[in-house]
Enzyme design. Sequence first.
Site, PDB file in Angstrom:
ATOM      1  N   ASP A 207     -31.316  60.873 -53.747  1.00 30.55           N
ATOM      2  CA  ASP A 207     -30.593  60.437 -52.697  1.00 30.55           C
ATOM      3  C   ASP A 207     -29.599  61.400 -52.238  1.00 30.55           C
ATOM      4  O   ASP A 207     -29.243  62.275 -52.946  1.00 30.55           O
ATOM      5  CB  ASP A 207     -29.717  58.765 -53.013  1.00 30.55           C
ATOM      6  CG  ASP A 207     -29.114  58.279 -51.778  1.00 30.55           C
ATOM      7  OD1 ASP A 207     -29.520  58.476 -50.816  1.00 30.55           O
ATOM      8  OD2 ASP A 207     -27.847  57.830 -51.979  1.00 30.55           O
ATOM      9  N   ILE A 208     -29.071  61.206 -51.150  1.00 34.42           N
ATOM     10  CA  ILE A 208     -27.914  62.170 -50.636  1.00 34.42           C
ATOM     11  C   ILE A 208     -26.542  61.638 -50.758  1.00 34.42           C
ATOM     12  O   ILE A 208     -25.869  62.249 -51.607  1.00 34.42           O
ATOM     13  CB  ILE A 208     -28.136  62.593 -49.179  1.00 34.42           C
ATOM     14  CG1 ILE A 208     -29.519  63.167 -48.608  1.00 34.42           C
ATOM     15  CG2 ILE A 208     -27.148  63.178 -48.620  1.00 34.42           C
ATOM     16  CD1 ILE A 208     -29.808  63.479 -47.441  1.00 34.42           C
ATOM     17  N   ASP A 209     -26.093  60.603 -50.073  1.00 35.75           N
ATOM     18  CA  ASP A 209     -24.768  60.422 -50.134  1.00 35.75           C
ATOM     19  C   ASP A 209     -24.406  59.776 -51.378  1.00 35.75           C
ATOM     20  O   ASP A 209     -24.935  58.569 -51.681  1.00 35.75           O
ATOM     21  CB  ASP A 209     -24.609  59.291 -48.664  1.00 35.75           C
ATOM     22  CG  ASP A 209     -24.911  60.038 -47.353  1.00 35.75           C
ATOM     23  OD1 ASP A 209     -24.565  61.124 -47.370  1.00 35.75           O
ATOM     24  OD2 ASP A 209     -25.709  59.629 -46.723  1.00 35.75           O
TER      25      ASP A 209
ATOM     26  N   ASP B 187     -27.578  56.060 -56.050  1.00 33.32           N
ATOM     27  CA  ASP B 187     -26.065  55.338 -56.057  1.00 33.32           C
ATOM     28  C   ASP B 187     -25.752  54.217 -55.384  1.00 33.32           C
ATOM     29  O   ASP B 187     -24.807  53.301 -55.708  1.00 33.32           O
ATOM     30  CB  ASP B 187     -24.920  56.394 -55.921  1.00 33.32           C
ATOM     31  CG  ASP B 187     -25.001  56.685 -54.225  1.00 33.32           C
ATOM     32  OD1 ASP B 187     -23.845  56.180 -54.052  1.00 33.32           O
ATOM     33  OD2 ASP B 187     -25.636  57.364 -53.875  1.00 33.32           O
TER      34      ASP B 187
ATOM     35  N   SER C  19     -34.123  59.724 -48.769  1.00 28.86           N
ATOM     36  CA  SER C  19     -32.888  59.064 -48.147  1.00 28.86           C
ATOM     37  C   SER C  19     -33.113  58.301 -47.111  1.00 28.86           C
ATOM     38  O   SER C  19     -34.147  58.195 -46.418  1.00 28.86           O
ATOM     39  CB  SER C  19     -32.189  60.350 -47.551  1.00 28.86           C
ATOM     40  OG  SER C  19     -30.801  60.137 -46.718  1.00 28.86           O
TER      41      SER C  19
ATOM     42  N   LYS D 257     -37.799  53.272 -49.213  1.00 25.48           N
ATOM     43  CA  LYS D 257     -38.226  54.710 -49.680  1.00 25.48           C
ATOM     44  C   LYS D 257     -39.199  54.981 -50.775  1.00 25.48           C
ATOM     45  O   LYS D 257     -40.006  55.846 -50.569  1.00 25.48           O
ATOM     46  CB  LYS D 257     -36.751  55.087 -50.327  1.00 25.48           C
ATOM     47  CG  LYS D 257     -35.580  55.265 -49.531  1.00 25.48           C
ATOM     48  CD  LYS D 257     -34.439  55.704 -50.597  1.00 25.48           C
ATOM     49  CE  LYS D 257     -33.236  55.714 -49.981  1.00 25.48           C
ATOM     50  NZ  LYS D 257     -31.926  56.218 -50.705  1.00 25.48           N
TER      51      LYS D 257
ATOM     52  N   ASN E 210     -29.013  50.754 -50.740  1.00 24.43           N
ATOM     53  CA  ASN E 210     -30.355  51.087 -50.296  1.00 24.43           C
ATOM     54  C   ASN E 210     -31.290  51.651 -51.355  1.00 24.43           C
ATOM     55  O   ASN E 210     -32.355  52.240 -51.179  1.00 24.43           O
ATOM     56  CB  ASN E 210     -30.258  51.923 -49.224  1.00 24.43           C
ATOM     57  CG  ASN E 210     -29.627  53.144 -49.160  1.00 24.43           C
ATOM     58  OD1 ASN E 210     -29.052  53.515 -50.166  1.00 24.43           O
ATOM     59  ND2 ASN E 210     -29.856  53.963 -48.248  1.00 24.43           N
TER      60      ASN E 210
END
Length: 299
Positions: A49-51, A248, A86, A225, A251
Amino acid sequence: FIILSSTICQRFYQIMILFLLSEKEISNMCTTSILIKKECWGMKYIFFDIDGTLVSVKEGKEYIPESTLKTIQALQDKGHVTAIASGRSLLTVKPVAERLGIHYIVSDGGHGLMIRDQLIHVEPLDKQLVTRLCDELLEKKVPFAFMIDHSGKLHANSTMLCGQTQIGFETFPIEINEAFDHRQNDAYKVFLGLHRGEEDKIKTIDAHKIMRYVDECIAFEPDNKYKGVKELVEMENGNIEDIIFFGDGQNDIAMFKEVPFSIAMGNAIDELKSLAYYVTKSVDEDGIEYACKHFNLID
């Protein structure tokens, strides 16, 4: 005879141990053993994941920890496939991927797919559902705006949403066009001007289950995802059993329920940690590097 008896006793003991373990504990034990035994290695498909996973924020600016940059390169040097999965739009995922040297992307909550830097597709939301939703929003005077392409702009037919809308780390200008007709356009995301506590105003979708990044607005967007992750691995002729996912947030919950091996960041929400096979340190504490070293994925 003595050797045979010893072998039988050992096997009986192993069966009793497995009988006492839960299904998840057995799966966890087996998956972990595959990861930590060098002779069983082989290539893994490692999704991030990114954020809050790859990217953190300091003083209002997002940054990628230096240890994460080095870890991604080390994983690639070991022959693993590194990829981003993401909810962000492809437009905002690509700069992060380029910074990390990642060439595989699942974007738009599983609806966007890029393999070896080649765009495969970006699919819109279900048009009939979006039409019903927007009809209700108009009736109840709830402002909304569409993402109809990947130009970085939102489109709306009124000034109820004006200026710009910020969803997490995605900020888009809004283009107002009174002739804009939501029935005639595909939507990749729909931004709803629902403040926190107003989720019950609409019935077409359950707004409580939609990811909220800011207090003033929610984003109705694809949230599968795993669909994109599975498609990517299958197109690369890989095995689903070789997927590892780092996440984290809310989603990521559906992904954690599907993938064979999930790693939650130390800063992850509690619900995600409860689903994870392993909880590493936070993004600001070099959590990705820590987990990859822990499982001998890198030296």
